[in-house]
Design an enzyme around this catalytic site. Structure first.
Site, PDB file in Angstrom:
ATOM      1  N   HIS A   1       8.431   4.766  -0.072  1.00 50.33           N
ATOM      2  CA  HIS A   1       7.416   4.830  -1.126  1.00 50.33           C
ATOM      3  C   HIS A   1       7.664   3.729  -2.131  1.00 50.33           C
ATOM      4  CE1 HIS A   1       4.777   6.468  -4.212  1.00 50.33           C
ATOM      5  NE2 HIS A   1       4.182   7.035  -3.189  1.00 50.33           N
TER       6      HIS A   1
ATOM      7  N   ASP B   1       2.973  12.220   3.586  1.00 52.63           N
ATOM      8  CA  ASP B   1       2.305  12.125   4.886  1.00 52.63           C
ATOM      9  C   ASP B   1       3.170  12.649   6.028  1.00 52.63           C
ATOM     10  OD1 ASP B   1      -0.083  10.949   3.909  1.00 52.63           O
ATOM     11  OD2 ASP B   1       1.018   9.092   3.625  1.00 52.63           O
TER      12      ASP B   1
HETATM   13  N1  COA Z   1      10.505   2.448   7.745  1.00 42.19           N
HETATM   14  C1  COA Z   1      11.527   1.572   7.835  1.00 42.19           C
HETATM   15  N2  COA Z   1      11.929   0.807   6.792  1.00 42.19           N
HETATM   16  C2  COA Z   1      11.275   0.953   5.625  1.00 42.19           C
HETATM   17  C3  COA Z   1      10.218   1.849   5.486  1.00 42.19           C
HETATM   18  C4  COA Z   1       9.826   2.611   6.593  1.00 42.19           C
HETATM   19  N3  COA Z   1       8.818   3.475   6.503  1.00 42.19           N
HETATM   20  N4  COA Z   1       9.751   1.779   4.230  1.00 42.19           N
HETATM   21  C5  COA Z   1      10.487   0.869   3.596  1.00 42.19           C
HETATM   22  N5  COA Z   1      11.415   0.354   4.441  1.00 42.19           N
HETATM   23  C6  COA Z   1      12.388  -0.681   4.142  1.00 42.19           C
HETATM   24  C7  COA Z   1      11.736  -2.045   4.326  1.00 42.19           C
HETATM   25  O1  COA Z   1      11.877  -2.537   5.622  1.00 42.19           O
HETATM   26  C8  COA Z   1      12.470  -2.859   3.288  1.00 42.19           C
HETATM   27  O2  COA Z   1      13.739  -3.167   3.805  1.00 42.19           O
HETATM   28  P1  COA Z   1      14.369  -4.633   3.590  1.00 42.19           P
HETATM   29  O3  COA Z   1      14.525  -4.742   2.103  1.00 42.19           O
HETATM   30  O4  COA Z   1      15.627  -4.569   4.356  1.00 42.19           O
HETATM   31  O5  COA Z   1      13.356  -5.592   4.130  1.00 42.19           O
HETATM   32  C9  COA Z   1      12.698  -1.883   2.128  1.00 42.19           C
HETATM   33  O6  COA Z   1      12.712  -0.583   2.745  1.00 42.19           O
HETATM   34  C10 COA Z   1      11.604  -1.933   1.078  1.00 42.19           C
HETATM   35  O7  COA Z   1      10.340  -1.712   1.711  1.00 42.19           O
HETATM   36  P2  COA Z   1       8.961  -2.373   1.304  1.00 42.19           P
HETATM   37  O8  COA Z   1       8.035  -2.383   2.460  1.00 42.19           O
HETATM   38  O9  COA Z   1       9.216  -3.676   0.607  1.00 42.19           O
HETATM   39  O10 COA Z   1       8.452  -1.343   0.242  1.00 42.19           O
HETATM   40  P3  COA Z   1       7.021  -1.327  -0.421  1.00 42.19           P
HETATM   41  O11 COA Z   1       7.201  -0.674  -1.724  1.00 42.19           O
HETATM   42  O12 COA Z   1       6.366  -2.669  -0.395  1.00 42.19           O
HETATM   43  O13 COA Z   1       6.172  -0.395   0.560  1.00 42.19           O
HETATM   44  C11 COA Z   1       5.449   1.544   1.681  1.00 42.19           C
HETATM   45  C12 COA Z   1       6.072   0.979   0.384  1.00 42.19           C
HETATM   46  C13 COA Z   1       5.106   3.007   1.436  1.00 42.19           C
HETATM   47  C14 COA Z   1       4.140   0.789   1.996  1.00 42.19           C
HETATM   48  C15 COA Z   1       6.466   1.399   2.835  1.00 42.19           C
HETATM   49  O14 COA Z   1       7.576   2.225   2.573  1.00 42.19           O
HETATM   50  C16 COA Z   1       5.859   1.750   4.180  1.00 42.19           C
HETATM   51  O15 COA Z   1       5.241   0.899   4.807  1.00 42.19           O
HETATM   52  N6  COA Z   1       6.010   3.030   4.633  1.00 42.19           N
HETATM   53  C17 COA Z   1       5.393   3.453   5.878  1.00 42.19           C
HETATM   54  C18 COA Z   1       3.925   3.784   5.637  1.00 42.19           C
HETATM   55  C19 COA Z   1       3.716   5.050   4.877  1.00 42.19           C
HETATM   56  O16 COA Z   1       4.332   6.076   5.163  1.00 42.19           O
HETATM   57  N7  COA Z   1       2.821   4.992   3.897  1.00 42.19           N
HETATM   58  C20 COA Z   1       2.468   6.141   3.078  1.00 42.19           C
HETATM   59  C21 COA Z   1       2.877   5.907   1.674  1.00 42.19           C
HETATM   60  S1  COA Z   1       2.692   7.349   0.673  1.00 42.19           S
END
Ligand code: COA
Length: 388
Positions: free
Chosen positions: A273, A324
């Site tokens: 998140h 979710d």
């Molecule tokens: N699975 C694996 N790794 C994850 C992850 C996931 N669901 N969510 C975050 N990470 C890791 C990233 O790879 C990143 O690692 P790194 O620093 O080694 O590259 C780190 O955690 C930060 O993630 P990031 O994508 O930059 O965070 P964000 O704040 O931009 O994105 C989300 C937040 C929610 C979009 C992201 O966690 C995600 O894509 N989750 C899956 C989709 C989801 O469940 N969405 C519903 C949100 S309520």
């Protein structure tokens, strides 16, 4: 086209404060809800969401969203009467939903249906607070009818009209399946609607506020919100969670599946998140009701898988499930088709969107941020005959 960056680009230090993804940027004030990452808490208008989920109906929470206070008994009776009176949709709209391509995703259907509802409303340009409030209640009432109609038509079944003597949750089951399930199932669904109702300046709410800030109408802002919610990084994740669980198929394989996914640096849906870094405040409540569903259907498969996936992810990456993750299997165990999970999210989030739309409209300034230009330096247009 890949992102082009002018090789001679010289960063201008005073402008380089780019917050990619607006991370950490405070965009405006709001009194609708507060996400507190430090305490993993979420409050709607001051009330902890867990408290609301255990003690209130979705209708009471919708009233709270729109009015800022929980209703007393007579206010709730008036509100419910109004909402139930608005549930029907026009025959023209029903035919529009029926005419949509069979394969179009239900999120595209609901986006189209809400847009059409806006076309049917002669007050579309009237954004006075009383009219916007009325439009908000109309959407609360009609979106479930639109989603259920699409659900039935996609299965080649007849539309089941809404009933005015049922709650929003009960009526939705009635319109989809022709019957209302056991009380525990209705409660689990109602809780999911409460938990999905609002979440501060998330991507779809921010989108709706941007549209509102141009003095566009509530329907357009809602349609834009639906478009943003559809993405798998936002609301679409609840569908992806269930696709992933079905792909894993066997709880005994979940641990290894997660180890492999992490080794391949896959983004695992339903985890992580932007704001919460040590757990989503809504998850314990939704997990409890997903467990209720597993007990109701007498099958622990999805909850066993849930626990294995969560254990590995938390142990290896300290990344926690978001709402979710439990909502996906809960809806599946209630009997809904997977591609209707995000439209159900729309049924709930319309309350938060409308509250933010009305808040934005009441104290508006057009939202117009800046970008840092990294493209080609200024150049002269060459006539087409001279271009190579
Ligand atoms: N699975 C694996 N790794 C994850 C992850 C996931 N669901 N969510 C975050 N990470 C890791 C990233 O790879 C990143 O690692 P790194 O620093 O080694 O590259 C780190 O955690 C930060 O993630 P990031 O994508 O930059 O965070 P964000 O704040 O931009 O994105 C989300 C937040 C929610 C979009 C992201 O966690 C995600 O894509 N989750 C899956 C989709 C989801 O469940 N969405 C519903 C949100 S309520």
């Amino acid at each position: 086209m890949a992102e082009y960056i002018n090789p001679d680009y010289v960063p201008e230090p005073e402008k380089m404060n780019v917050k990619k993804g607006l991370e950490g940027a405070v965009i405006d004030t709001s009194s609708v809800s507060k996400v507190n990452a430090e305490t993993n808490s979420l409050v709607y208008r001051g009330y902890p969401v867990q408290d609301l989920a255990e003690n209130c109906s979705f209708e009471e929470v919708a009233y709270l969203m729109y009015n800022g206070e929980l209703p007393n008994a007579s206010q709730l009776a008036d509100f419910t009467k109004k909402e139930r009176g608005y549930r029907e949709i026009s025959t023209t709209l029903l035919n529009v939903i029926k005419a949509l391509p069979q394969k179009c995703h239900p999120m595209d259907s609901i986006r189209t249906a809400v847009s059409f509802q806006g076309c049917e409303d002669a007050r579309i340009w009237d954004s006075t607070p009383a009219t916007d409030m009325d439009k908000a209640i109309q959407l609360l009432a009609k979106i479930p009818t639109m989603v259920a109609a699409d659900y039935r038509f996609k299965k080649g079944l007849d539309f089941i009209p809404p009933k005015a003597d049922l709650s929003i949750a009960e009526n939705f089951f009635h319109m989809c399946f022709g019957k209302v399930p056991a009380k525990e199932v209705v409660k689990a669904f109602d809780v999911s609607l409460i938990l999905y109702a609002e979440h501060s300046f998330n991507a779809s709410t921010f989108t709706a506020r941007v549209v509102t800030s141009t003095q566009s109408d509530l329907y357009s802002a809602t349609v834009a919100g639906i478009g943003a919610l559809k993405g798998p990084l936002h609301g679409g994740a609840n569908e992806q969670v269930m696709h992933m669980m079905i792909e894993i198929a066997d709880p005994a394989k979940a641990e290894q599946w997660m180890i492999d996914a992490l080794a391949q640096k896959k983004k695992v849906m339903g985890f992580g998140h932007r704001v919460y870094k040590s757990g989503d405040s809504r998850v314990p409540t939704m997990k409890k009701y997903a467990q209720v569903m597993a007990d109701v259907i007498g099958d622990q498969k999805w909850m066993k898988m849930y626990n294995s996936l969560e254990k590995v992810m938390v142990e290896k990456k300290k990344i926690y499930p978001n709402l979710d993750f439990p909502a996906g299997p809960a809806y599946y165990m209630m009997g809904f088709e997977i591609d209707f999970f995000t439209p159900i999210f729309v049924m709930a989030r319309t309350t938060g969107w409308s509250a933010h739309i009305m808040e934005q409209a009441a104290n508006n300034r057009i939202i117009r941020p800046l970008s840092e230009y990294v493209g080609s330096p200024q150049r002269k247009v060459t006539p087409i005959s001279e271009r190579k």
